[in-house]
Motif scaffolding. Structure first.
Motif, PDB file in Angstrom:
ATOM      1  N   UNK A  37       0.587  -1.079   0.137  1.00 65.58           N
ATOM      2  CA  UNK A  37       0.059  -0.144   0.040  1.00 65.58           C
ATOM      3  C   UNK A  37       0.889   1.187  -0.072  1.00 65.58           C
ATOM      4  N   UNK A  38       1.861   1.281   0.912  1.00 68.31           N
ATOM      5  CA  UNK A  38       2.411   2.620   1.120  1.00 68.31           C
ATOM      6  C   UNK A  38       3.887   2.757   0.621  1.00 68.31           C
ATOM      7  N   UNK A  39       4.512   1.833  -0.018  1.00 59.42           N
ATOM      8  CA  UNK A  39       5.650   2.099  -0.719  1.00 59.42           C
ATOM      9  C   UNK A  39       5.893   3.484  -1.471  1.00 59.42           C
ATOM     10  N   UNK A  40       4.645   3.395  -2.730  1.00 57.83           N
ATOM     11  CA  UNK A  40       4.735   4.545  -3.443  1.00 57.83           C
ATOM     12  C   UNK A  40       4.535   5.889  -2.869  1.00 57.83           C
ATOM     13  N   UNK A  41       4.029   5.802  -1.270  1.00 54.19           N
ATOM     14  CA  UNK A  41       3.852   7.274  -0.758  1.00 54.19           C
ATOM     15  C   UNK A  41       4.998   7.546  -0.190  1.00 54.19           C
ATOM     16  N   UNK A  42       5.846   6.666   0.871  1.00 55.12           N
ATOM     17  CA  UNK A  42       6.815   7.382   1.570  1.00 55.12           C
ATOM     18  C   UNK A  42       8.031   6.421   1.508  1.00 55.12           C
ATOM     19  N   UNK A  43       7.776   5.234   0.726  1.00 57.42           N
ATOM     20  CA  UNK A  43       8.869   3.918   0.670  1.00 57.42           C
ATOM     21  C   UNK A  43       8.595   3.051   1.996  1.00 57.42           C
ATOM     22  N   UNK A  44       7.587   3.484   2.806  1.00 58.07           N
ATOM     23  CA  UNK A  44       7.251   2.610   3.725  1.00 58.07           C
ATOM     24  C   UNK A  44       8.243   2.605   5.019  1.00 58.07           C
ATOM     25  N   UNK A  45       7.818   3.333   5.803  1.00 57.87           N
ATOM     26  CA  UNK A  45       8.690   3.146   7.053  1.00 57.87           C
ATOM     27  C   UNK A  45       7.884   2.073   8.359  1.00 57.87           C
ATOM     28  N   UNK A  46       6.891   2.628   9.039  1.00 59.79           N
ATOM     29  CA  UNK A  46       6.300   2.093  10.108  1.00 59.79           C
ATOM     30  C   UNK A  46       7.104   1.745  11.021  1.00 59.79           C
ATOM     31  N   UNK A  47       8.493   2.008  11.149  1.00 57.08           N
ATOM     32  CA  UNK A  47       9.633   1.734  11.975  1.00 57.08           C
ATOM     33  C   UNK A  47      10.616   2.455  12.105  1.00 57.08           C
ATOM     34  N   UNK A  48      10.771   3.546  13.059  1.00 55.54           N
ATOM     35  CA  UNK A  48      11.698   4.474  13.375  1.00 55.54           C
ATOM     36  C   UNK A  48      13.277   3.683  13.151  1.00 55.54           C
ATOM     37  N   UNK A  49      13.282   2.863  13.586  1.00 58.86           N
ATOM     38  CA  UNK A  49      14.774   2.366  13.293  1.00 58.86           C
ATOM     39  C   UNK A  49      15.290   2.065  11.898  1.00 58.86           C
ATOM     40  N   UNK A  50      14.436   1.611  11.263  1.00 63.11           N
ATOM     41  CA  UNK A  50      14.573   1.336   9.577  1.00 63.11           C
ATOM     42  C   UNK A  50      14.973   2.502   9.174  1.00 63.11           C
ATOM     43  N   UNK A  51      14.189   3.547   9.521  1.00 65.51           N
ATOM     44  CA  UNK A  51      14.057   4.971   8.716  1.00 65.51           C
ATOM     45  C   UNK A  51      15.402   5.459   9.363  1.00 65.51           C
ATOM     46  N   UNK A  52      15.778   5.571  10.542  1.00 58.01           N
ATOM     47  CA  UNK A  52      16.994   6.198  10.864  1.00 58.01           C
ATOM     48  C   UNK A  52      18.043   5.668  10.489  1.00 58.01           C
ATOM     49  N   UNK A  53      18.382   4.502  10.261  1.00 60.90           N
ATOM     50  CA  UNK A  53      19.469   3.855   9.689  1.00 60.90           C
ATOM     51  C   UNK A  53      19.875   4.225   8.265  1.00 60.90           C
ATOM     52  N   UNK A  54      18.744   4.201   7.573  1.00 60.32           N
ATOM     53  CA  UNK A  54      18.964   4.719   5.872  1.00 60.32           C
ATOM     54  C   UNK A  54      19.274   6.330   5.807  1.00 60.32           C
ATOM     55  N   UNK A  55      18.462   7.154   6.653  1.00 58.12           N
ATOM     56  CA  UNK A  55      18.727   8.557   6.745  1.00 58.12           C
ATOM     57  C   UNK A  55      20.042   8.782   7.177  1.00 58.12           C
ATOM     58  N   UNK A  56      20.683   8.068   8.004  1.00 56.33           N
ATOM     59  CA  UNK A  56      22.018   8.462   8.754  1.00 56.33           C
ATOM     60  C   UNK A  56      23.020   8.325   7.231  1.00 56.33           C
ATOM     61  N   UNK A  57      23.037   7.659   6.415  1.00 59.52           N
ATOM     62  CA  UNK A  57      23.821   7.186   5.319  1.00 59.52           C
ATOM     63  C   UNK A  57      23.532   8.147   4.163  1.00 59.52           C
TER      64      UNK A  57
END
Length: 243
Positions: free
Chosen positions: A178-198
């Protein structure tokens, strides 16, 4: 299990979630002829949770996600004293996985970690489908609410426990579809943080949403499920008398 073992289980499980889910997006999704596409990435995320739920669910509960940990606490399923160690383990596992993924991805000539987006979450011009901040906020909040509702329901003592990992893994797959097209799908702050840091830059600037929305969604799910799933005293006595 003591806290050290649970910490290591959460570290390993979250490592696998990010390596498997984000790895499928970064390494396998974009090839014209053999790429797995959105559906493949969605399935990869679901499979990481499914496999880890069976592998470490009996050790740490296989949260793999700060929002899940907080939602389970609100739902009366987790102790407040263990929230911080669990979140630290999840962040450490996710960041380590992102580091390993960056080493693998950099082995391809011409790969640019920042230019590729590195499966980071975003909105506006950084949304895969160009969706707005408001759309991203609603999506992440609602999807996390539903994810926690599935987790709380499928792990209820009255539910068939051996099927819980399947329900949770398939639930996460559907959420990604459902949500990959909208945000790339997080629903998980750890998953978002790891990629954002790089990725840095825009990914760090937009990271706040992928903490705030999932945590609010998880809290709401914990509150709602406590009401929906609550047994009356008469029902508890009836159930216990038949066991």
């Amino acid at each position: 299990m003591n806290l050290t073992r649970r910490f290591l289980a959460e570290f390993t499980g979250t490592f696998w979630l990010v390596l498997g889910g984000c790895g499928s997006a970064v390494l396998a999704a974009g090839f014209p002829e053999m790429g797995i596409g959105f559906a493949g990435v969605a399935l990869a995320f679901g499979l990481t949770v499914l496999t880890m739920a069976y592998a470490i669910g009996h050790i740490s509960g296989a949260h793999l996600n700060p929002a899940v940990t907080i939602g389970l606490f609100i739902g009366g399923r987790f102790s407040s004293k263990d929230i911080v160690p669990y979140v630290v383990a999840q962040l450490a596992g996710a960041i380590t996985a992102a580091f390993v993924l960056s080493l693998i991805a950099s082995g391809k000539p011409g790969f640019d970690l920042v230019e590729s987006g590195f499966a980071a979450n975003g909105y506006g011009e950084h949304s895969p489908g160009g969706y707005s901040l408001f759309a991203a906020l609603i999506t992440e909040l609602v999807m996390t609410f539903m994810f926690l509702f599935i987790i709380l329901g499928s792990t209820d003592d009255r539910a068939p426990s051996h099927l819980a990992p399947i329900a949770i893994g398939l639930g996460l797959t559907l959420i990604h579809l459902i949500s990959i097209p909208v945000t790339n799908t997080s629903v998980n702050p750890a998953r978002s943080t790891s990629q954002a840091l790089f990725v840095g830059g825009w990914a760090i600037q937009q990271l706040w949403l992928f903490w705030v929305a999932p945590i609010i969604g998880a809290i709401l799910a914990g509150i709602v499920y406590r009401f929906v799933g609550r047994e009356t005293e008469a029902r508890v006595r009836e159930r216990l008398s038949t066991e």
